[in-house]
Design a protein around this motif. Sequence first.
Motif, PDB file in Angstrom:
ATOM      1  N   ALA A 103      -3.938   9.164   1.158  1.00  0.00           N
ATOM      2  CA  ALA A 103      -3.471  10.365   1.462  1.00  0.00           C
ATOM      3  C   ALA A 103      -3.831  10.757   2.946  1.00  0.00           C
ATOM      4  CB  ALA A 103      -3.577  11.353   0.459  1.00  0.00           C
ATOM      5  N   PHE A 104      -2.879  11.315   3.806  1.00  0.00           N
ATOM      6  CA  PHE A 104      -3.245  11.937   4.964  1.00  0.00           C
ATOM      7  C   PHE A 104      -2.978  13.255   4.989  1.00  0.00           C
ATOM      8  CE2 PHE A 104      -2.900   7.284   6.297  1.00  0.00           C
ATOM      9  CZ  PHE A 104      -4.116   7.363   7.247  1.00  0.00           C
ATOM     10  N   LEU A 105      -3.905  14.093   5.029  1.00  0.00           N
ATOM     11  CA  LEU A 105      -3.549  15.401   4.699  1.00  0.00           C
ATOM     12  C   LEU A 105      -4.061  16.545   5.841  1.00  0.00           C
ATOM     13  CD1 LEU A 105      -4.251  14.473   1.902  1.00  0.00           C
ATOM     14  CD2 LEU A 105      -5.061  16.724   1.147  1.00  0.00           C
ATOM     15  N   ASP A 106      -3.119  17.308   6.155  1.00  0.00           N
ATOM     16  CA  ASP A 106      -3.437  18.463   7.098  1.00  0.00           C
ATOM     17  C   ASP A 106      -4.390  19.704   6.172  1.00  0.00           C
ATOM     18  OD1 ASP A 106      -3.646  20.274   9.054  1.00  0.00           O
ATOM     19  OD2 ASP A 106      -1.296  21.086   9.121  1.00  0.00           O
ATOM     20  N   ILE A 107      -5.117  19.921   6.963  1.00  0.00           N
ATOM     21  CA  ILE A 107      -5.844  21.230   6.155  1.00  0.00           C
ATOM     22  C   ILE A 107      -5.167  22.619   5.954  1.00  0.00           C
ATOM     23  CG2 ILE A 107      -8.263  22.585   6.302  1.00  0.00           C
ATOM     24  CD1 ILE A 107      -9.644  19.955   7.246  1.00  0.00           C
ATOM     25  N   GLU A 108      -4.588  23.026   7.024  1.00  0.00           N
ATOM     26  CA  GLU A 108      -3.718  24.248   6.786  1.00  0.00           C
ATOM     27  C   GLU A 108      -2.375  23.962   6.329  1.00  0.00           C
ATOM     28  OE1 GLU A 108      -4.504  26.859   9.925  1.00  0.00           O
ATOM     29  OE2 GLU A 108      -6.739  27.100   9.491  1.00  0.00           O
ATOM     30  N   PHE A 138      -8.354  13.511   6.246  1.00  0.00           N
ATOM     31  CA  PHE A 138      -7.594  14.915   6.998  1.00  0.00           C
ATOM     32  C   PHE A 138      -7.368  14.540   8.477  1.00  0.00           C
ATOM     33  CE2 PHE A 138     -10.505  16.470   3.386  1.00  0.00           C
ATOM     34  CZ  PHE A 138      -9.321  17.299   2.806  1.00  0.00           C
ATOM     35  N   VAL A 139      -6.296  15.196   8.444  1.00  0.00           N
ATOM     36  CA  VAL A 139      -5.634  15.107   9.818  1.00  0.00           C
ATOM     37  C   VAL A 139      -5.423  16.425  10.426  1.00  0.00           C
ATOM     38  CG1 VAL A 139      -3.669  14.260  11.515  1.00  0.00           C
ATOM     39  CG2 VAL A 139      -4.520  12.894   9.297  1.00  0.00           C
ATOM     40  N   MET A 142       0.878  -1.217   0.050  1.00  0.00           N
ATOM     41  CA  MET A 142       0.082  -0.039   0.031  1.00  0.00           C
ATOM     42  C   MET A 142       0.940   1.328  -0.039  1.00  0.00           C
ATOM     43  SD  MET A 142      -3.053   1.279   2.708  1.00  0.00           S
ATOM     44  CE  MET A 142      -4.194  -0.142   2.176  1.00  0.00           C
ATOM     45  N   LYS A 143       0.392   2.153  -0.793  1.00  0.00           N
ATOM     46  CA  LYS A 143       1.353   3.411  -1.112  1.00  0.00           C
ATOM     47  C   LYS A 143       0.366   4.542  -0.446  1.00  0.00           C
ATOM     48  CE  LYS A 143       3.539   2.348  -5.173  1.00  0.00           C
ATOM     49  NZ  LYS A 143       4.022   2.436  -6.559  1.00  0.00           N
ATOM     50  N   ILE A 144       1.269   5.234   0.769  1.00  0.00           N
ATOM     51  CA  ILE A 144       0.508   5.985   1.629  1.00  0.00           C
ATOM     52  C   ILE A 144       1.383   7.607   1.467  1.00  0.00           C
ATOM     53  CG2 ILE A 144      -0.147   6.614   3.818  1.00  0.00           C
ATOM     54  CD1 ILE A 144      -0.327   3.889   4.610  1.00  0.00           C
ATOM     55  N   LEU A 145       0.486   8.676   1.358  1.00  0.00           N
ATOM     56  CA  LEU A 145       1.248  10.047   1.071  1.00  0.00           C
ATOM     57  C   LEU A 145       0.582  10.768   2.382  1.00  0.00           C
ATOM     58  CD1 LEU A 145       2.418  12.027  -0.880  1.00  0.00           C
ATOM     59  CD2 LEU A 145       0.147  12.750  -1.564  1.00  0.00           C
ATOM     60  N   ILE A 146       1.586  11.411   2.976  1.00  0.00           N
ATOM     61  CA  ILE A 146       1.359  12.290   4.149  1.00  0.00           C
ATOM     62  C   ILE A 146       1.854  13.862   3.974  1.00  0.00           C
ATOM     63  CG2 ILE A 146       1.902  12.706   6.548  1.00  0.00           C
ATOM     64  CD1 ILE A 146       3.133  10.014   6.723  1.00  0.00           C
ATOM     65  N   ILE A 147       0.832  14.738   4.035  1.00  0.00           N
ATOM     66  CA  ILE A 147       1.224  16.097   3.854  1.00  0.00           C
ATOM     67  C   ILE A 147       1.049  16.747   4.951  1.00  0.00           C
ATOM     68  CG2 ILE A 147       0.661  18.144   2.467  1.00  0.00           C
ATOM     69  CD1 ILE A 147      -0.450  15.013   1.134  1.00  0.00           C
ATOM     70  N   ASP A 148       2.027  17.674   5.583  1.00  0.00           N
ATOM     71  CA  ASP A 148       1.740  18.303   6.807  1.00  0.00           C
ATOM     72  C   ASP A 148       3.073  19.328   6.679  1.00  0.00           C
ATOM     73  OD1 ASP A 148       1.626  19.468   9.504  1.00  0.00           O
ATOM     74  OD2 ASP A 148       0.243  17.712   9.938  1.00  0.00           O
ATOM     75  N   ASP A 149       3.044  20.594   7.088  1.00  0.00           N
ATOM     76  CA  ASP A 149       3.849  21.480   7.017  1.00  0.00           C
ATOM     77  C   ASP A 149       4.643  21.714   8.298  1.00  0.00           C
ATOM     78  OD1 ASP A 149       1.880  22.724   8.136  1.00  0.00           O
ATOM     79  OD2 ASP A 149       2.219  24.712   7.288  1.00  0.00           O
ATOM     80  N   GLU A 150       4.016  20.860   9.552  1.00  0.00           N
ATOM     81  CA  GLU A 150       4.820  20.976  10.671  1.00  0.00           C
ATOM     82  C   GLU A 150       5.749  19.596  10.742  1.00  0.00           C
ATOM     83  OE1 GLU A 150       1.943  21.002  13.730  1.00  0.00           O
ATOM     84  OE2 GLU A 150       1.103  22.786  13.234  1.00  0.00           O
ATOM     85  N   GLU A 151       6.847  19.794  10.889  1.00  0.00           N
ATOM     86  CA  GLU A 151       8.028  18.634  10.787  1.00  0.00           C
ATOM     87  C   GLU A 151       7.469  17.487  11.937  1.00  0.00           C
ATOM     88  OE1 GLU A 151      10.884  16.374   9.655  1.00  0.00           O
ATOM     89  OE2 GLU A 151      10.018  18.149   8.672  1.00  0.00           O
TER      90      GLU A 151
END
Length: 281
Positions: A50-55, A79-80, A1-10
């Motif tokens: 895909a796990f996405l932050d909203i901001e 969304f996370v 399974m391929k999972i994408l995580i997007i969050d600008d907070e390290e």
Amino acid sequence: MKILIIDDEEMALKDLMSILQQVIPYSEIYPCHSYQEALTIIKTTSIDIAFLDIEIGEKNGIVLAKEMKDLQTDIHIIFVTAYAKYAMDAFAVHANGYLLKPVQKEDIQRELTFAYQVIAHTRIRVQTFGGFEIFVDGKPLIFKRSKAKELLAYLVDRRGIGVTTRQACSILWEDEPYDVKLKNYYQVILMELRNTLKKAGIEDIIRRHRNFIAIDPNKIDCDYYRFIEGDAWAINTYRRDYMICYSWAEFSMGVLDEQIDNMNDQKNDGEEGVCLKKIIL
């Protein structure tokens, strides 16, 4: 399974990645910090979830989710975020999940369990949204006669309620008189259906008694049934296209459309949450 995580907070990105590595160690995880980085990955890699932050900095994760859906229609968006106020907006772009920070391991396990159920094909999967198809071990079942396929579609629509010979004939041939000739032809169609199912090794999905037949709802995984139970994935995949090739399906589609309209009304009224209740058809 391929999972994408997007969050600008390290730190948030590392925490989520750590949880995912514990829960599903053999997955491929693509962490990224920016809107543009996420789009680049989506354009070159087939992503399952895909796990996405909203901001995301000055960018909006809701907009990003829509672009990702346009590029990969089957991608699962979860969304996370630290903000509950975006829940209705997330639902509007057909998100599959909405988690509030700080995310717990149990939350991720629940979302991934659900995603596995959707992504991994089941033994018998029935599709009613966007047309009617039945898949066995991931492959579509082929019918020699279109009426045999339509009969199965009608049984699925009835959700386990028995259908008599007269009822079936009135649906399949609504303009034809109910006579011996029609009843005999119906038996040919019924035999064709049974042979097709038997050849695929799934004849037990049909229950037959002396004067009626019915589908066994417990033997199939059906998007329509999931919708009725309030399943978020099924609701998000519905496009007002239930059994679109059959005129007799208009009543059921009307009920589904009404439920979608009610959800949209809740959004327009400014409600922050959605309560998915079982639909009685």
